[in-house]
Design an enzyme around this catalytic site. Structure first.
Site, PDB file in Angstrom:
ATOM      1  CB  ALA A  37      -5.824  -8.623  -9.902  1.00  0.00           C
ATOM      2  CB  THR A  72       5.347  -5.026 -11.005  1.00  0.00           C
ATOM      3  OG1 THR A  72       6.433  -5.236 -10.111  1.00  0.00           O
ATOM      4  CG2 THR A  72       5.205  -3.535 -11.318  1.00  0.00           C
ATOM      5  CD  GLU A  91       0.119  -7.156   7.590  1.00  0.00           C
ATOM      6  OE1 GLU A  91       0.581  -6.449   8.495  1.00  0.00           O
ATOM      7  OE2 GLU A  91       0.091  -8.399   7.652  1.00  0.00           O
ATOM      8  CB  VAL A 143       3.192 -12.551   4.529  1.00  0.00           C
ATOM      9  CG1 VAL A 143       3.007 -13.892   5.225  1.00  0.00           C
ATOM     10  CG2 VAL A 143       4.635 -12.353   4.142  1.00  0.00           C
ATOM     11  CE  LYS A 157       1.928 -15.619  -0.109  1.00  0.00           C
ATOM     12  NZ  LYS A 157       0.717 -16.413  -0.399  1.00  0.00           N
TER      13      LYS A 157
HETATM   14  N1  LIG Z   1      -3.662 -11.207  -6.833  1.00  0.00           N
HETATM   15  C1  LIG Z   1      -3.535 -11.495  -5.552  1.00  0.00           C
HETATM   16  O1  LIG Z   1      -4.448 -11.981  -4.917  1.00  0.00           O
HETATM   17  C2  LIG Z   1      -2.233 -11.203  -4.842  1.00  0.00           C
HETATM   18  C3  LIG Z   1      -2.147 -11.443  -3.471  1.00  0.00           C
HETATM   19  C4  LIG Z   1      -0.974 -11.141  -2.781  1.00  0.00           C
HETATM   20  C5  LIG Z   1       0.097 -10.638  -3.474  1.00  0.00           C
HETATM   21  N2  LIG Z   1       0.010 -10.437  -4.809  1.00  0.00           N
HETATM   22  C6  LIG Z   1       1.159  -9.868  -5.507  1.00  0.00           C
HETATM   23  O2  LIG Z   1       0.831  -8.582  -5.968  1.00  0.00           O
HETATM   24  C7  LIG Z   1       1.472  -8.324  -7.203  1.00  0.00           C
HETATM   25  C8  LIG Z   1       0.447  -7.950  -8.244  1.00  0.00           C
HETATM   26  O3  LIG Z   1      -0.457  -9.021  -8.395  1.00  0.00           O
HETATM   27  P1  LIG Z   1      -1.613  -8.970  -9.481  1.00  0.00           P
HETATM   28  O4  LIG Z   1      -2.489 -10.113  -9.200  1.00  0.00           O
HETATM   29  O5  LIG Z   1      -2.188  -7.605  -9.516  1.00  0.00           O
HETATM   30  O6  LIG Z   1      -0.773  -9.239 -10.823  1.00  0.00           O
HETATM   31  P2  LIG Z   1      -1.234  -8.933 -12.307  1.00  0.00           P
HETATM   32  O7  LIG Z   1      -2.724  -8.916 -12.393  1.00  0.00           O
HETATM   33  O8  LIG Z   1      -0.462  -9.844 -13.179  1.00  0.00           O
HETATM   34  O9  LIG Z   1      -0.737  -7.436 -12.548  1.00  0.00           O
HETATM   35  C9  LIG Z   1       0.607  -7.078 -12.664  1.00  0.00           C
HETATM   36  C10 LIG Z   1       0.682  -5.689 -13.236  1.00  0.00           C
HETATM   37  O10 LIG Z   1       2.052  -5.288 -13.251  1.00  0.00           O
HETATM   38  C11 LIG Z   1       2.326  -4.723 -14.529  1.00  0.00           C
HETATM   39  N3  LIG Z   1       3.741  -4.805 -14.876  1.00  0.00           N
HETATM   40  C12 LIG Z   1       4.463  -5.874 -15.302  1.00  0.00           C
HETATM   41  N4  LIG Z   1       5.731  -5.507 -15.526  1.00  0.00           N
HETATM   42  C13 LIG Z   1       5.821  -4.193 -15.246  1.00  0.00           C
HETATM   43  C14 LIG Z   1       6.853  -3.230 -15.290  1.00  0.00           C
HETATM   44  N5  LIG Z   1       8.097  -3.572 -15.664  1.00  0.00           N
HETATM   45  N6  LIG Z   1       6.571  -1.969 -14.937  1.00  0.00           N
HETATM   46  C15 LIG Z   1       5.340  -1.608 -14.535  1.00  0.00           C
HETATM   47  N7  LIG Z   1       4.300  -2.452 -14.487  1.00  0.00           N
HETATM   48  C16 LIG Z   1       4.556  -3.732 -14.839  1.00  0.00           C
HETATM   49  C17 LIG Z   1       1.468  -5.504 -15.479  1.00  0.00           C
HETATM   50  O11 LIG Z   1       1.344  -4.763 -16.675  1.00  0.00           O
HETATM   51  P3  LIG Z   1       0.443  -5.273 -17.911  1.00  0.00           P
HETATM   52  O12 LIG Z   1      -0.951  -5.034 -17.462  1.00  0.00           O
HETATM   53  O13 LIG Z   1       0.872  -4.354 -19.000  1.00  0.00           O
HETATM   54  O14 LIG Z   1       0.797  -6.679 -18.126  1.00  0.00           O
HETATM   55  C18 LIG Z   1       0.165  -5.586 -14.668  1.00  0.00           C
HETATM   56  O15 LIG Z   1      -0.580  -4.428 -14.810  1.00  0.00           O
HETATM   57  C19 LIG Z   1       2.265  -9.564  -7.544  1.00  0.00           C
HETATM   58  O16 LIG Z   1       3.601  -9.401  -7.140  1.00  0.00           O
HETATM   59  C20 LIG Z   1       1.580 -10.633  -6.735  1.00  0.00           C
HETATM   60  O17 LIG Z   1       2.462 -11.684  -6.388  1.00  0.00           O
HETATM   61  C21 LIG Z   1      -1.133 -10.695  -5.500  1.00  0.00           C
END
Ligand SMILES: NC(=O)c1ccc[n+]([C@@H]2O[C@H](COP(=O)([O-])OP(=O)(O)OC[C@H]3O[C@@H](n4cnc5c(N)ncnc54)[C@H](OP(=O)(O)O)[C@@H]3O)[C@@H](O)[C@H]2O)c1
Lengths: 329, 168
Positions: free
Chosen positions: A11, A87, A140, A143, A216
């Protein structure tokens, strides 16, 4: 020309790519020309030294996954100025993000991340290495989503001692508590509703047990309060035991209940727990919002508020770090 | 609102306590706690009972004590307790099963803090109940001490303690 590598294409990774694509003109007027030289997922990558076609990469990801070189190989073989590490979070090991971040810094690249894991596990180590290598570190987005708390504390409140931070740092918990209060529903009823709305994960424990808030809090304590904290320092109590009656009883005394993360440098404790708040308290916010109350020695009390999560909200925080790093003077 | 503590000596017979409480309520006193000091029974087999209540005005308290004496109640002592720090906390869990009166008396027995108000809701049996306790103490530090005790008690009884955000 700024070369950007995006590690993780879920995402947030795709949100960042979309913004880089859609707002190119506006962003380039701020930071100059840029290209994305690599995007990676768990299985592979799309790499092009002359610039990946982002719309095609997004298409390809929607249809399946990437193949080819994996992230570590990309870091070793490719030159880039800044890594955007997005990731999944693992607060125990910090991986895979921790290795991605350390290796990128070793190479002399700046790093921007929304991934809490590496910072919770190894804040000091990452920061030291970044200082040694003379690269910038932006987090940034780890958190409070868009709520601009880290830059606020570091830049706008520079020179202040931050004594206490109390915050609503998890939108999922805040949503559940708000709904329980408004609809007099039980915790499990609201949880299923939140899961249906994709506000809560299928396995909600990371949010509702207070782990996300604690992660956080550790980052805030280290980054802006100099508290040298680790995850185990945080006393964590989640929201799963809150009863619907609790809100009625609290309301009789004009209170409501929120999950509050508190870093208290004066008394030396870190704590995530449900707390009673006067209903007109600035942290008594509703829905998936995040908010934080910062107590400083010079500036007094400051409150920030904003959307806690979401694809574009998180991308916004990442882009703000990018602009801060490369803004043309 | 001043909080008054009186110790009266009652015969260990039914109806004794009621006849003491009645003039207090009638005189505008809001009863907070009643503690039978059975361990301090007098040679004449009277039980000292410590009753604390809040009143609008110190003068109401004096009137109440006069009334008690008129009715022949033995009033051993009469004090205004200066409770100046107050906070509300919530306790969730099997409050009754884990001996609510013990939980409260752990605070009340400190001598410097008291549970001055409580609202308890009990849904069905076996579901956790929720209570809001208002605790007053003779000072901010003492209130903190009382909260520490409550934290310990809640931990050992596996109760969830929801503290106010403006920690005392
Ligand atoms: N979503 C939010 O609103 C939000 C807000 C604040 C912080 N965050 C943080 O931001 C990060 C990403 O969130 P997200 O919502 O985008 O998560 P997500 O949708 O689960 O996406 C994670 C991505 O990382 C990839 N990945 C997993 N293992 C990997 C590796 N070893 N090497 C390279 N890529 C790898 C996954 O690959 P696949 O596609 O192949 O599975 C996927 O594309 C997380 O740490 C989350 O805690 C998210």
């Amino acid at each position: 020309m700024i070369s950007i590598a995006i590690f993780g294409f879920g995402a947030v990774g795709q949100g960042v790519a979309e913004v880089l694509l859609r707002k190119r003109k506006q962003l380039e007027s701020l930071i100059g020309k840029y290209k994305v030289v690599a995007v990676t997922d768990s299985k592979g990558s799309v790499v092009d030294e002359n610039g990946v076609e982002l719309s095609k990469a997004i298409e390809k990801k929607k249809k399946g996954g990437f193949d080819g070189e994996k992230t570590l190989g990309v870091i070793e073989s490719l030159d880039f100025d800044v890594a955007i590490e997005v990731t999944p979070t693992d607060v125990n090991s910090g991986e895979p993000g921790l290795t991605h971040i350390l290796k990128s810094i070793e190479k002399g690249a700046d790093v921007i991340t929304s991934n809490k894991g590496p910072l919770v596990v190894a804040f000091k180590k990452i920061k030291k290495l970044a200082e040694k290598k003379g690269v910038k570190l932006g987090y940034e987005a780890t958190v409070g989503g868009v709520m601009p708390i880290i830059k606020l504390a570091k830049a706008d409140l520079a020179g202040n001692d931050i004594k206490v931070i109390k915050g609503v740092l998890n939108g999922t918990c805040n949503y559940i508590l708000t709904r329980m209060e408004k609809e007099k529903m039980t915790y499990s009823q609201v949880l299923s509703e939140a899961q249906e709305l994709k506000i809560a994960e299928a396995d909600p424990s990371y949010d509702v047990e207070g782990i996300d808030s604690a992660a956080k809090l550790v980052i805030l304590a280290n980054a802006v309060m100099d508290m040298d904290a680790i995850f185990d320092d945080v006393e964590v109590v989640g929201i799963t035991r809150i009863t619907p009656e609790a809100f009625e009883v609290a309301a009789n005394k004009n209170y409501t209940i929120r999950l509050i993360a508190e870093a208290n440098k004066e008394k030396g404790f870190l704590k995530v727990s449900p707390r009673l708040l006067p209903r007109n308290h600035p942290l008594a916010i509703e829905g998936t919002m995040n908010a934080a109350l910062i107590k400083t020695d010079l500036a007094g009390d400051i409150v920030v508020m904003g959307k806690g999560a979401g694809k574009y909200e998180t991308a916004s925080a990442i882009i703000s770090d990018l602009v801060e790093f490369y803004r043309k003077r | 609102m001043p909080i008054i503590s009186v110790v009266v000596e009652l015969l260990d017979k039914p109806g004794q306590l009621l006849s003491t409480l009645e003039p207090i309520s009638r005189g505008g006193g809001n009863i907070l706690t009643i503690i039978h000091q059975r361990d301090k029974i007098t040679p004449l087999k009277r039980v000292p009972v410590e009753i604390s209540f809040s009143v609008e005005d110190e003068r109401d308290a004096k009137r109440i004590v006069e009334k008690l004496k008129e009715k022949g109640v033995i009033v051993k002592s009469y004090n205004e307790i200066r409770l100046i720090a107050t906070t509300s906390v919530m306790v969730i869990g099997h409050i009754v099963k884990t001996d609510l009166s013990d939980t409260i008396s752990r605070i009340d027995s400190t001598g410097f803090a008291e549970v001055i108000d409580m609202e308890l809701t009990m849904p069905e049996v076996n579901r956790p109940s929720t209570a809001m306790l208002t605790i007053s103490a003779t000072g901010q530090e003492k209130l903190e001490e009382a909260l520490d005790i409550l934290r310990e008690v809640c931990k050992s009884k596996n109760l969830l303690l929801v503290e106010p955000i403006n920690e005392v």
